[in-house]
Scaffold this motif. Structure first.
Motif, PDB file in Angstrom:
ATOM      1  N   ALA A 143       0.790  -1.228   0.000  1.00 32.96           N
ATOM      2  CA  ALA A 143       0.000   0.000   0.000  1.00 32.96           C
ATOM      3  C   ALA A 143       0.823   1.279   0.000  1.00 32.96           C
ATOM      4  CB  ALA A 143      -0.953   0.000   1.200  1.00 32.96           C
ATOM      5  N   GLY A 144       2.051   1.252   0.493  1.00 29.51           N
ATOM      6  CA  GLY A 144       2.899   2.439   0.486  1.00 29.51           C
ATOM      7  C   GLY A 144       2.207   3.653   1.057  1.00 29.51           C
ATOM      8  N   PRO A 145       2.062   4.741   0.281  1.00 33.02           N
ATOM      9  CA  PRO A 145       1.468   5.976   0.790  1.00 33.02           C
ATOM     10  C   PRO A 145      -0.029   5.881   1.088  1.00 33.02           C
ATOM     11  CG  PRO A 145       1.957   6.165  -1.553  1.00 33.02           C
ATOM     12  CD  PRO A 145       2.570   4.885  -1.095  1.00 33.02           C
ATOM     13  N   ALA A 146      -0.669   4.774   0.730  1.00 33.14           N
ATOM     14  CA  ALA A 146      -2.081   4.585   1.074  1.00 33.14           C
ATOM     15  C   ALA A 146      -2.254   3.975   2.459  1.00 33.14           C
ATOM     16  CB  ALA A 146      -2.766   3.694   0.036  1.00 33.14           C
ATOM     17  N   ALA A 147      -1.151   3.706   3.163  1.00 36.29           N
ATOM     18  CA  ALA A 147      -1.217   3.043   4.462  1.00 36.29           C
ATOM     19  C   ALA A 147      -0.749   3.963   5.579  1.00 36.29           C
ATOM     20  CB  ALA A 147      -0.371   1.771   4.454  1.00 36.29           C
TER      21      ALA A 147
END
Length: 376
Positions: A297-301
């Motif tokens: 998820a990277g920046p979505a987490a």
């Protein structure tokens, strides 16, 4: 009742001796527990046959830790724990195999709960004995007693990294940013922390995945208790393999049997349960959960590391920060044990260090404006 110093000072060069009171109605079990606990020379065990005898002993000397059975004839352990925490709070390790009672004990303030062993299963007793010792050590540290935060390891107990479950890999950006998700890692003191945290989230909060260090079979009762809490607007369930992560829902990874990983699935995410070996001495491991969230998820987490002993999750939270995730560590003042958050902060993994009651606001502000550019 006059409280006395809970630790006995030894001459220079010797261990500080910490008194542990074992309260159990079985004389045989009391002696077996005494033998296990005193295999660590830092502990000296006193024995009580029931809570009434324990109260009489407490008037003379207050131990550093109490190991308490639940089922006793004159007064059950939960009743004693409730009275104890109102009058003289102290670190308690509860022994029970009933999941509902385990969660109740943790809600009341017990530091650790350990499932009763099968005393006839000689092959499993060494592992159980070491788990009991580690629980007593955790309780001693939580009580601010002078016990260094380290665990002696045998050659047969390697400290695996997350690589044994999920190899390290960078986040690969997607064409569009997915729905926000939140991953939380917590250990000692976590039941009360999670109960205090979740009521501050709205019903449409991002999907959450929680690793709470707990014995096998206890996390289901924990999730059910949270789901029935009228203050919590979110649905809380024990996670199943390939369970989707969606808004308004909290998935608790099952204790003791498998790791929980976040995986991409279509335009969203789901949980994968993996039966790999313990990582950072735990299964499920916060380290594995956080690494998987960084990769999927990277920046979505958003990653949150909360009260707990040791360093599980510190490296994974750093990977989340490097992948552009929002990363938060609970501050020392609101932690029961400032082990896991301290290590994450030391490694530079936490973008924010926040008191427990500020964490939901920080997450929801990030959800409202994920592209603000200030989260990492």
């Amino acid at each position: 009742m006059a409280l006395r110093d809970r630790s006995k000072t030894s001459p220079p060069g010797h261990h500080v001796t910490i008194e542990v009171m074992v309260v159990d109605d079985s004389a045989v079990i009391r002696q077996r527990l005494k033998s296990i606990i005193e295999s660590d020379p830092r502990f000296r065990v006193t024995l009580a046959a029931d809570p009434y005898e324990a109260v009489a002993m407490l008037s003379r000397s207050v131990p550093g830790v109490i190991v308490l059975d639940v089922e006793m004839p004159r007064m059950d352990g939960l009743t004693f724990l409730r009275k104890l925490m109102k009058q003289h709070p102290m670190p308690v390790v509860m022994c029970t195999s009933v999941a509902e009672r385990a969660v109740t004990a943790l809600e009341m303030g017990a530091i650790e709960v350990i499932a009763k062993p099968d005393w006839l299963n000689a092959a499993r007793l060494p592992e159980w004995s070491e788990n009991l010792l580690e629980s007593v050590r955790n309780a001693a540290r939580a009580g601010k007693l002078p016990l260094r935060e380290e665990r002696p390891q045998a050659a047969s107990d390697p400290r695996h990294s997350a690589d044994v479950v999920l190899p390290h890999a960078p986040y690969i950006p997607r064409a569009t940013l997915g729905e926000p998700i939140v991953v939380l890692g917590v250990s000692t003191g976590g039941v009360q922390a999670i109960q205090a945290l979740l009521p501050h989230f709205p019903a449409d909060a991002p999907g959450m995945v929680v690793v709470q260090h707990m014995p096998a079979d206890f996390t289901g009762a924990f999730a059910e208790r949270l789901n029935n809490d009228p203050r919590i607007q979110l649905e809380v369930v024990e996670a199943r393999h390939h369970e989707p992560i969606r808004r308004g829902r909290v998935l608790v990874i099952p204790g003791g049997t498998s790791h929980g990983l976040v995986r991409r699935h279509g335009s969203g995410y789901r949980v994968e349960l993996n039966e790999g070996p313990p990582v950072c001495l735990h299964r499920p491991s916060v380290e594995v959960l956080f690494r998987s969230a960084a990769q999927a998820a990277g920046p979505a987490a958003a990653g949150v590391i909360m009260t707990g002993m040791g360093d599980d999750g510190a490296g994974g939270l750093l990977e989340m920060r490097e992948a552009g995730s929002l990363t938060i560590a609970q501050n020392e003042a609101t932690c029961v044990v400032f082990g896991m958050p301290r290590e994450a902060i030391r490694r530079g993994a936490a973008r924010y260090v926040a008191p427990l009651d500020s964490i939901p606001h920080t997450i929801m502000a990030w959800v409202a404006d994920p592209g603000a550019g200030t989260w990492h």
